[in-house]
Design a protein around this motif. Structure first.
Motif, PDB file in Angstrom:
ATOM      1  N   UNK A  66       1.050  -1.262   0.139  1.00  0.00           N
ATOM      2  CA  UNK A  66      -0.231  -0.347  -0.027  1.00  0.00           C
ATOM      3  C   UNK A  66       0.930   0.999   0.007  1.00  0.00           C
ATOM      4  N   UNK A  67       2.349   1.414   0.463  1.00  0.00           N
ATOM      5  CA  UNK A  67       2.743   2.340   0.587  1.00  0.00           C
ATOM      6  C   UNK A  67       3.306   2.417  -0.821  1.00  0.00           C
ATOM      7  N   UNK A  68       3.685   1.394  -1.820  1.00  0.00           N
ATOM      8  CA  UNK A  68       4.169   2.151  -2.796  1.00  0.00           C
ATOM      9  C   UNK A  68       2.536   2.532  -4.453  1.00  0.00           C
ATOM     10  N   UNK A  69       1.240   2.181  -3.721  1.00  0.00           N
ATOM     11  CA  UNK A  69       0.011   3.244  -4.315  1.00  0.00           C
ATOM     12  C   UNK A  69       0.312   3.738  -4.515  1.00  0.00           C
ATOM     13  N   UNK A  70      -1.311   4.623  -4.357  1.00  0.00           N
ATOM     14  CA  UNK A  70      -1.575   6.025  -3.978  1.00  0.00           C
ATOM     15  C   UNK A  70      -1.527   6.694  -2.896  1.00  0.00           C
ATOM     16  N   UNK A  71      -1.569   7.739  -3.263  1.00  0.00           N
ATOM     17  CA  UNK A  71      -1.856   8.833  -2.119  1.00  0.00           C
ATOM     18  C   UNK A  71      -3.095   9.051  -0.948  1.00  0.00           C
ATOM     19  N   UNK A  72      -2.427   9.011   0.673  1.00  0.00           N
ATOM     20  CA  UNK A  72      -4.351   9.154   0.367  1.00  0.00           C
ATOM     21  C   UNK A  72      -5.051   8.210   0.566  1.00  0.00           C
ATOM     22  N   UNK A  73      -3.910   7.365   1.580  1.00  0.00           N
ATOM     23  CA  UNK A  73      -4.921   5.671   1.572  1.00  0.00           C
ATOM     24  C   UNK A  73      -4.172   5.343   2.693  1.00  0.00           C
ATOM     25  N   UNK A  74      -4.863   4.346   3.683  1.00  0.00           N
ATOM     26  CA  UNK A  74      -4.639   3.838   4.691  1.00  0.00           C
ATOM     27  C   UNK A  74      -3.666   2.588   4.783  1.00  0.00           C
ATOM     28  N   UNK A  75      -2.738   2.702   5.328  1.00  0.00           N
ATOM     29  CA  UNK A  75      -1.640   1.261   5.367  1.00  0.00           C
ATOM     30  C   UNK A  75      -1.891   1.116   6.698  1.00  0.00           C
ATOM     31  N   UNK A  76      -1.915  -0.393   6.769  1.00  0.00           N
ATOM     32  CA  UNK A  76      -2.079  -0.644   8.671  1.00  0.00           C
ATOM     33  C   UNK A  76      -1.012  -1.936   8.787  1.00  0.00           C
ATOM     34  N   UNK A 141      -6.853  -5.050   9.929  1.00  0.00           N
ATOM     35  CA  UNK A 141      -6.038  -5.456   9.146  1.00  0.00           C
ATOM     36  C   UNK A 141      -6.349  -5.348   7.926  1.00  0.00           C
ATOM     37  N   UNK A 142      -8.275  -5.614   7.845  1.00  0.00           N
ATOM     38  CA  UNK A 142      -8.758  -5.065   6.866  1.00  0.00           C
ATOM     39  C   UNK A 142      -9.347  -4.204   6.344  1.00  0.00           C
ATOM     40  N   UNK A 143      -9.005  -3.013   7.120  1.00  0.00           N
ATOM     41  CA  UNK A 143      -8.896  -1.660   6.470  1.00  0.00           C
ATOM     42  C   UNK A 143      -7.936  -1.049   6.000  1.00  0.00           C
ATOM     43  N   UNK A 144      -6.219  -2.012   5.844  1.00  0.00           N
ATOM     44  CA  UNK A 144      -5.654  -1.724   4.822  1.00  0.00           C
ATOM     45  C   UNK A 144      -5.845  -1.053   3.421  1.00  0.00           C
TER      46      UNK A 144
END
Length: 206
Positions: A66-76, A141-144
């Motif tokens: 998720x860190x490599x994806x679009x901005x504004x996402x939640x990384x859990x 983790x489902x919110x990641x």
């Protein structure tokens, strides 16, 4: 002030996003918190913000993708097998960067937070520390990967109007590499800010 346009601006350094997140409201269900402490993290060598302390430093994995994806996402992510910690991704799609949410003040839903955190923590520090904050928010983790700026998301980020002149900065907590990089930011007037602890594995200061 942080809004969707600002958070998704690919030119913004993770340090700038970290500062902008201070004072922002994070809401999940009946619980809302005001973010008062954060840490910025970059990505791999060769990227725009090399950072050996970042989860993404050695490249993408199933855990840090998720860190490599679009901005504004939640990384859990799960820390020490028991604490769920929350990050807000930033930077351009494909280049890893994120801001760890370290502490917050509960502004709505304190009874719900108390049921999750138990009776031992004071109201002022009930969401102090990234694991405690994750528990207070009921994150899983489902919110990641959820989009924090989508009004239909289970966890949403609202705007901040914090005066950046009021922001304090210092080294990040508990990292063993890049330990003296001053990428931790907090609102000094808040009792919820966590205590600084340097990792015993970090090199001695010169």
């Amino acid at each position: 002030m942080i809004g969707k346009v600002d958070a998704l601006d690919a030119s913004r350094h993770p340090v700038d996003v970290a500062r902008a997140l201070l004072g922002a409201e994070l809401r999940s269900g009946d619980v809302a918190v005001r973010i008062v402490e954060v840490e910025a993290y970059g990505g791999p060598e060769g990227g725009p913000w090399p950072d050996s302390a970042a989860h993404s430093y050695r490249g993408p994995t199933p855990r840090n993708g998720v860190m490599f994806g679009p901005a504004g996402r939640l990384y859990v992510y799960l820390s020490y097998g028991m604490h769920l910690c929350m990050n807000v991704t930033c930077g351009p799609d494909g280049d890893a960067a994120a801001v760890l949410l370290r502490a917050a003040e509960v502004v709505d839903g304190i009874d719900v937070v108390r049921s999750r955190r138990g009776p031992s923590a004071s109201d002022a520090r009930i969401a102090s520390g990234p694991g405690n904050l994750g528990q207070a928010m009921g994150v899983s983790l489902a919110d990641n990967g959820v989009d924090l700026f989508d009004p239909d998301s289970p966890i949403r980020l609202a705007e901040s109007a914090t005066d950046c002149a009021l922001v304090a900065e210092g080294p990040r907590v508990g990292v063993s590499t890049a330990a003296d990089r001053p990428w931790r930011f907090w609102l000094p007037g808040s009792a919820a800010v966590s205590v600084y602890r340097r990792s015993p594995r970090a090199p001695m200061r010169p």
